[in-house]
Design a protein around this motif. Structure first.
Motif, mmCIF file in Angstrom:
data_model
loop_
_atom_site.group_PDB
_atom_site.id
_atom_site.type_symbol
_atom_site.label_atom_id
_atom_site.label_comp_id
_atom_site.label_asym_id
_atom_site.label_seq_id
_atom_site.Cartn_x
_atom_site.Cartn_y
_atom_site.Cartn_z
ATOM 1 N N ASP A 65 0.818 -1.223 0.000
ATOM 2 C CA ASP A 65 0.000 0.000 0.000
ATOM 3 C C ASP A 65 0.850 1.271 0.000
ATOM 4 O O ASP A 65 0.391 2.326 -0.413
ATOM 5 C CB ASP A 65 -0.931 0.024 1.224
ATOM 6 N N SER A 66 2.092 1.152 0.498
ATOM 7 C CA SER A 66 2.934 2.353 0.549
ATOM 8 C C SER A 66 3.930 2.393 -0.609
ATOM 9 O O SER A 66 4.879 3.178 -0.597
ATOM 10 C CB SER A 66 3.695 2.394 1.884
ATOM 11 N N ILE A 67 3.742 1.500 -1.574
ATOM 12 C CA ILE A 67 4.688 1.420 -2.690
ATOM 13 C C ILE A 67 4.017 1.836 -3.990
ATOM 14 O O ILE A 67 3.069 1.211 -4.445
ATOM 15 C CB ILE A 67 5.222 -0.030 -2.848
ATOM 16 N N ASP A 68 4.566 2.908 -4.565
ATOM 17 C CA ASP A 68 4.063 3.361 -5.854
ATOM 18 C C ASP A 68 5.050 2.843 -6.906
ATOM 19 O O ASP A 68 6.260 3.047 -6.778
ATOM 20 C CB ASP A 68 4.019 4.899 -5.815
ATOM 21 N N ILE A 69 4.549 2.132 -7.892
ATOM 22 C CA ILE A 69 5.433 1.557 -8.921
ATOM 23 C C ILE A 69 5.160 2.261 -10.245
ATOM 24 O O ILE A 69 4.008 2.347 -10.682
ATOM 25 C CB ILE A 69 5.186 0.034 -9.074
ATOM 26 N N GLU A 70 6.235 2.746 -10.856
ATOM 27 C CA GLU A 70 6.067 3.416 -12.149
ATOM 28 C C GLU A 70 7.071 2.889 -13.151
ATOM 29 O O GLU A 70 8.192 2.525 -12.784
ATOM 30 C CB GLU A 70 6.271 4.926 -11.992
ATOM 31 N N PHE A 71 6.662 2.889 -14.404
ATOM 32 C CA PHE A 71 7.551 2.454 -15.483
ATOM 33 C C PHE A 71 7.876 3.647 -16.370
ATOM 34 O O PHE A 71 6.998 4.464 -16.657
ATOM 35 C CB PHE A 71 6.864 1.383 -16.341
ATOM 36 N N GLY A 72 9.139 3.703 -16.819
ATOM 37 C CA GLY A 72 9.526 4.741 -17.778
ATOM 38 C C GLY A 72 9.610 4.136 -19.170
ATOM 39 O O GLY A 72 9.149 3.015 -19.407
#
Ligand code: DC
Length: 225
Positions: A65-72
């Motif tokens: 819940d505290s992890i934001d995952i983003e892809f470039g």
């Protein structure tokens, strides 16, 4: 069908060539690329950093819940956790193992699937993983099960590791992949399996481009394009 609506889902065991083929197709067809395994790897990375064991799936799901995952965009595809780049940190054998172990837990899977379904909802995407044809995108335009023998997959993985300077013998890599297959195929919640209407492609018999061509032909067949 417009490329913007197409969803191609590719499942298969470790080392079958899913990433290579998915990235090539994403370029060729103008689809976004979603690496669902990278998301499990991100969770594993943060969980180990937080001192969790790989059997603490319930705690890991809370951590998610505290992890934001983003892809470039780029090759390799950049991956960020809460803004911090972790592209190569999540690619170690240790993180692969931990991702496989934590992915057995239903609370983890539920949250991951929910995130992944949001990312797929608008279409125009090619996604790969272990449950994307069966759970994440069961209504995908085309479902593919990409596979190869254990020997072939071990050879490839060893090649990838040595290209990155990661040490390991063929036997070690073979054992690692065998263990990972065993866990991914035998977990209780959404194990890796061949969806009823998936096309099975044997990657060892073809070059990556040939595999892409086979998948495109199937896509044309199902879309009537
Ligand atoms: O594809 P990969 O090696 O990056 O995946 C790492 C682990 O994550 C894999 O062994 C099992 C888990 N995984 C999963 O359970 N479901 C997915 N859709 C993708 C990966």
């Amino acid at each position: 069908m417009e490329a913007t609506r197409v969803v191609i889902a590719i499942d298969g065991p470790a080392g079958a060539g899913k990433s290579t083929v998915s990235k090539m197709l994403s370029q060729q067809l103008g689809l976004r690329y979603l690496d669902t395994g990278a998301m499990y790897r991100c969770l594993a990375y943060k969980a180990l950093q937080a001192g969790l064991r790989t059997d603490q799936g319930v705690e890991a799901a809370v951590l998610l819940d505290s992890i934001d995952i983003e892809f470039g965009i780029g090759e390799p595809q950049p991956v960020f956790i809460n803004g911090e780049e972790v592209t190569s940190d999540i690619r170690t054998p240790e993180i692969g193992e931990a991702a496989s172990a934590l992915s057995q837990y239903t609370p983890v899977r539920q949250k991951m699937v929910e995130r992944q379904q949001k990312l797929v909802a608008n279409g125009g995407v090619i996604l790969e993983g272990r449950d994307v044809t069966t759970v994440v995108a069961p209504n995908a335009t085309l479902k593919v099960y990409l596979t190869a023998s254990l020997e072939e997959r071990s050879r490839r993985r060893l090649g990838e590791f040595s290209a990155k300077g990661v040490a390991g013998s063929f036997q070690d890599v073979r054992t690692q992949i065998q263990n990972r297959d065993h866990r991914d195929i035998n977990r209780d919640d959404s194990p890796l399996s061949v969806a009823d209407d998936a096309v099975i492609v044997e990657s060892a018999e073809h070059t990556p481009q040939e595999v892409c061509d086979i998948i495109v032909r199937h896509l044309q067949r199902v879309t009537g394009a």
